[in-house]
Design a protein around this motif. Sequence first.
Motif, PDB file in Angstrom:
ATOM      1  N   LEU A 104       8.938  -6.313  -1.400  1.00  0.00           N
ATOM      2  CA  LEU A 104       8.121  -6.161  -2.605  1.00  0.00           C
ATOM      3  C   LEU A 104       6.641  -6.261  -2.271  1.00  0.00           C
ATOM      4  O   LEU A 104       5.824  -5.471  -2.750  1.00  0.00           O
ATOM      5  N   GLY A 105       6.298  -7.208  -1.421  1.00  0.00           N
ATOM      6  CA  GLY A 105       4.903  -7.366  -1.012  1.00  0.00           C
ATOM      7  C   GLY A 105       4.412  -6.185  -0.189  1.00  0.00           C
ATOM      8  O   GLY A 105       3.258  -5.767  -0.331  1.00  0.00           O
ATOM      9  N   ILE A 106       5.272  -5.652   0.680  1.00  0.00           N
ATOM     10  CA  ILE A 106       4.882  -4.489   1.494  1.00  0.00           C
ATOM     11  C   ILE A 106       4.600  -3.295   0.598  1.00  0.00           C
ATOM     12  O   ILE A 106       3.561  -2.638   0.731  1.00  0.00           O
ATOM     13  N   LEU A 107       5.507  -3.016  -0.327  1.00  0.00           N
ATOM     14  CA  LEU A 107       5.302  -1.878  -1.225  1.00  0.00           C
ATOM     15  C   LEU A 107       4.058  -2.063  -2.086  1.00  0.00           C
ATOM     16  O   LEU A 107       3.241  -1.149  -2.221  1.00  0.00           O
ATOM     17  N   LEU A 108       3.912  -3.250  -2.657  1.00  0.00           N
ATOM     18  CA  LEU A 108       2.752  -3.514  -3.507  1.00  0.00           C
ATOM     19  C   LEU A 108       1.459  -3.428  -2.706  1.00  0.00           C
ATOM     20  O   LEU A 108       0.480  -2.825  -3.147  1.00  0.00           O
ATOM     21  N   GLY A 109       1.452  -4.017  -1.510  1.00  0.00           N
ATOM     22  CA  GLY A 109       0.255  -3.995  -0.683  1.00  0.00           C
ATOM     23  C   GLY A 109      -0.140  -2.601  -0.243  1.00  0.00           C
ATOM     24  O   GLY A 109      -1.303  -2.204  -0.357  1.00  0.00           O
ATOM     25  N   VAL A 110       0.827  -1.830   0.237  1.00  0.00           N
ATOM     26  CA  VAL A 110       0.520  -0.478   0.736  1.00  0.00           C
ATOM     27  C   VAL A 110       0.029   0.419  -0.399  1.00  0.00           C
ATOM     28  O   VAL A 110      -0.989   1.114  -0.265  1.00  0.00           O
ATOM     29  N   PHE A 111       0.734   0.395  -1.526  1.00  0.00           N
ATOM     30  CA  PHE A 111       0.317   1.263  -2.624  1.00  0.00           C
ATOM     31  C   PHE A 111      -1.010   0.818  -3.240  1.00  0.00           C
ATOM     32  O   PHE A 111      -1.797   1.651  -3.692  1.00  0.00           O
ATOM     33  N   THR A 112      -1.293  -0.467  -3.219  1.00  0.00           N
ATOM     34  CA  THR A 112      -2.592  -0.935  -3.710  1.00  0.00           C
ATOM     35  C   THR A 112      -3.709  -0.499  -2.774  1.00  0.00           C
ATOM     36  O   THR A 112      -4.776  -0.066  -3.225  1.00  0.00           O
ATOM     37  N   ILE A 113      -3.462  -0.615  -1.469  1.00  0.00           N
ATOM     38  CA  ILE A 113      -4.472  -0.156  -0.502  1.00  0.00           C
ATOM     39  C   ILE A 113      -4.741   1.333  -0.677  1.00  0.00           C
ATOM     40  O   ILE A 113      -5.902   1.771  -0.666  1.00  0.00           O
ATOM     41  N   LEU A 114      -3.690   2.108  -0.868  1.00  0.00           N
ATOM     42  CA  LEU A 114      -3.881   3.547  -1.083  1.00  0.00           C
ATOM     43  C   LEU A 114      -4.661   3.818  -2.369  1.00  0.00           C
ATOM     44  O   LEU A 114      -5.527   4.702  -2.409  1.00  0.00           O
ATOM     45  N   GLU A 115      -4.361   3.078  -3.417  1.00  0.00           N
ATOM     46  CA  GLU A 115      -5.026   3.309  -4.699  1.00  0.00           C
ATOM     47  C   GLU A 115      -6.501   2.920  -4.660  1.00  0.00           C
ATOM     48  O   GLU A 115      -7.350   3.664  -5.141  1.00  0.00           O
ATOM     49  N   ILE A 116      -6.820   1.753  -4.089  1.00  0.00           N
ATOM     50  CA  ILE A 116      -8.220   1.316  -4.141  1.00  0.00           C
ATOM     51  C   ILE A 116      -9.086   2.066  -3.137  1.00  0.00           C
ATOM     52  O   ILE A 116     -10.308   1.966  -3.208  1.00  0.00           O
ATOM     53  N   ASN A 117      -8.483   2.818  -2.230  1.00  0.00           N
ATOM     54  CA  ASN A 117      -9.269   3.627  -1.301  1.00  0.00           C
ATOM     55  C   ASN A 117      -9.525   5.041  -1.812  1.00  0.00           C
ATOM     56  O   ASN A 117     -10.189   5.821  -1.134  1.00  0.00           O
TER      57      ASN A 117
END
Length: 129
Positions: A104-117
């Motif tokens: 859950l943390g991996i998915l949330l972290g990766v997609f958040t990094i993609l979104e805020i970039n």
Amino acid sequence: MEIQSNNLSTFRVLFIIKGIFNLLGALFFVGYGFFMNMLFSEVGHDASAPFEMSTFFGIISGLGFVVCLIFGIVTLIAAKYIGEAHNYTFVLIASIMNCLTGILGILLGVFTILEINKPHVKVLFDQNQ
């Protein structure tokens, strides 16, 4: 100028949920330490053991509690900053930290990094500095 949408409100809710899960994990470690301490105090100390098991499990549960508590607090603060589109660096570091906490943390972290970039989302963070 075309208005582009972002998913920051969705990520804010997901960060709140993940932060609550982390805090529940901290409570798990409290219960685990209490249970193991009771279990090994009833058994007693074996003279051949190099250390007392209740102390060992107490240290493990204490470390787990502190780590889960820190991750939960950082995740909830990041949720606040995502909602405000403020403090880009903190949100990025919290997203990277969440990548260490399971699927859950991996998915949330990766997609958040993609979104805020994304360029239009970075502009939001830059405007609110």
